[in-house]
Enzyme design. Structure first.
Site, PDB file in Angstrom:
ATOM      1  N   HIS A 115      -4.576  -4.166  -2.372  1.00  0.00           N
ATOM      2  CA  HIS A 115      -5.058  -3.764  -1.046  1.00  0.00           C
ATOM      3  C   HIS A 115      -5.148  -2.252  -0.877  1.00  0.00           C
ATOM      4  O   HIS A 115      -5.213  -1.744   0.235  1.00  0.00           O
ATOM      5  CB  HIS A 115      -4.155  -4.364   0.040  1.00  0.00           C
ATOM      6  CG  HIS A 115      -4.187  -5.859   0.062  1.00  0.00           C
ATOM      7  ND1 HIS A 115      -3.116  -6.636   0.451  1.00  0.00           N
ATOM      8  CD2 HIS A 115      -5.173  -6.738  -0.289  1.00  0.00           C
ATOM      9  CE1 HIS A 115      -3.439  -7.915   0.350  1.00  0.00           C
ATOM     10  NE2 HIS A 115      -4.672  -7.999  -0.092  1.00  0.00           N
ATOM     11  N   CYS A 119     -19.975   9.421   4.461  1.00  0.00           N
ATOM     12  CA  CYS A 119     -20.496  10.019   3.227  1.00  0.00           C
ATOM     13  C   CYS A 119     -19.725   9.614   1.981  1.00  0.00           C
ATOM     14  O   CYS A 119     -20.162   9.907   0.862  1.00  0.00           O
ATOM     15  CB  CYS A 119     -20.517  11.548   3.343  1.00  0.00           C
ATOM     16  SG  CYS A 119     -18.877  12.322   3.286  1.00  0.00           S
ATOM     17  N   VAL A 143       0.835  -1.215   0.000  1.00  0.00           N
ATOM     18  CA  VAL A 143       0.000   0.000   0.000  1.00  0.00           C
ATOM     19  C   VAL A 143       0.866   1.260   0.000  1.00  0.00           C
ATOM     20  O   VAL A 143       0.379   2.344   0.301  1.00  0.00           O
ATOM     21  CB  VAL A 143      -0.952   0.011   1.225  1.00  0.00           C
ATOM     22  CG1 VAL A 143      -1.939  -1.144   1.143  1.00  0.00           C
ATOM     23  CG2 VAL A 143      -0.175  -0.049   2.549  1.00  0.00           C
ATOM     24  N   ASP A 144       2.157   1.106  -0.360  1.00  0.00           N
ATOM     25  CA  ASP A 144       3.099   2.219  -0.242  1.00  0.00           C
ATOM     26  C   ASP A 144       3.248   3.059  -1.508  1.00  0.00           C
ATOM     27  O   ASP A 144       3.916   4.091  -1.505  1.00  0.00           O
ATOM     28  CB  ASP A 144       4.482   1.705   0.188  1.00  0.00           C
ATOM     29  CG  ASP A 144       4.988   0.541  -0.680  1.00  0.00           C
ATOM     30  OD1 ASP A 144       4.737   0.555  -1.904  1.00  0.00           O
ATOM     31  OD2 ASP A 144       5.633  -0.377  -0.130  1.00  0.00           O
TER      32      ASP A 144
END
Length: 328
Positions: A157, A168, A141-142
């Site tokens: 991911h 919202c 996720v970097d």
């Protein structure tokens, strides 16, 4: 409350608890040796020939980013030995846990945002440029693959660069949120003595309770809710359907799979290997330790990731020259 309403609420609570327990089992999964690794020369040659044929789908994990200063989960120095990631159920339904995450992530983000692509990221980008790879599906996720030059990247991911509101749906850039958090917490980071080696792959760090207590969270720019979540898939949370479809399109375009720097402990990544095996495609694995898919791989190279990828750049280039032959 009617009996039916009460029953529905009980059923929802049970579903949440079951999902949380399943996530904990996934986090705790231990990947041990299941087969003897191949002779390194044999595995290296097999993977090189697989790449030389092209159309290889690359699946990467935390082992690709360790040389950028971001630890993996399950390696010898993996973060799971000192830290359990928060499950989606904890994050969504426990306001205290969510506050604790943002305090820790506010500090750890500075290290994650300052990380740079390493030789492994650059080598994989070169695989794509040379036409050997159809693209990358990464469990990280970097955001380092894109910054390292890769053009076709699906973040299985998600990515820490974006933050969404659970109420919202409003999405905000992480740097913008960080600026707001910094304004709400003047001098906060400076008061904390941080050991950068303890930053976790999901971007947070362990903090003392007093530091967590003094942290001030900010609200969504659209609705004001503090139920903000990084745009990443937590343990216990499903991969978005649109992302699955994008990955399926890449799988259809690919004739083989190369796993790099992943133990495949998490099902969302392991599924790509199972898909490849079912389709009769060759599978190669390059990893420093055992993986969940070792017994199913055609080529299993147990080695350091970055040097192996740089070696493959030379090997596959040499194969192409030999196959072309003199005078061609």
């Amino acid at each position: 409350m009617t009996k039916r309403t009460s029953s529905a609420a009980s059923g929802e609570r049970l579903a949440i608890e079951n999902a949380h327990r399943a996530a904990l089992r996934s986090i705790a999964r231990v990947v041990d040796d299941s087969v003897e690794p191949q002779d390194p020369g044999t595995a290296r040659d097999g993977i090189a020939r697989m790449l030389s044929r092209g159309s290889v789908l690359l699946l990467t994990g935390a082992g690709v980013s360790t040389d950028s200063g971001i630890p993996d989960y399950r390696g010898p120095n993996g973060s799971l030995k000192r830290h359990r990631p928060m499950t989606f159920q904890e994050f969504k339904y426990d306001a205290g846990a969510r506050h604790r995450y943002w305090a820790r992530s506010f500090v750890g983000w500075r290290h994650m945002a300052g990380s740079e692509p390493n030789a492994a990221h650059h080598a994989l980008a070169e695989f794509e440029r040379r036409g050997w790879a159809t693209g990358i599906v990464t469990q990280n996720v970097d955001g380092l693959h894109a910054r390292g030059g890769s053009s076709t990247v699906v973040a299985l991911h998600g990515d820490l660069d974006r933050v969404g509101c659970l109420v919202c749906g409003f999405v905000e850039d992480r740097d913008a949120l960080d600026a707001r958090l910094d304004a709400a917490n003047p001098g906060y980071v400076e008061r904390i003595e941080l050991d950068l080696s303890l930053v976790n792959p999901d971007g947070d760090v362990t903090l003392e309770a007093r530091h967590v207590d003094e942290f001030r969270m900010v609200g969504c720019l659209n609705c004001g809710s503090e139920e903000l979540k990084p745009d990443v898939v937590y343990f216990g949370e499903g991969v978005p359907a649109a992302r699955k479809e994008e990955i399926a399109r890449l799988e259809d375009k690919s004739s083989s799979l190369l796993v790099v720097g992943s133990s495949l402990a998490v099902m969302s990544g392991y599924k790509l290997l199972l898909d490849a095996v079912r389709a009769g495609k060759q599978v190669g694995i390059i990893n420093g330790g055992p993986t969940r898919g070792d017994a199913k791989a055609d080529w299993l190279w147990r080695t350091r990731v970055a040097p192996a990828l740089e070696q493959l750049l030379e090997d596959v280039g040499g194969l192409a020259l030999r196959d072309r032959g003199p005078g061609n």
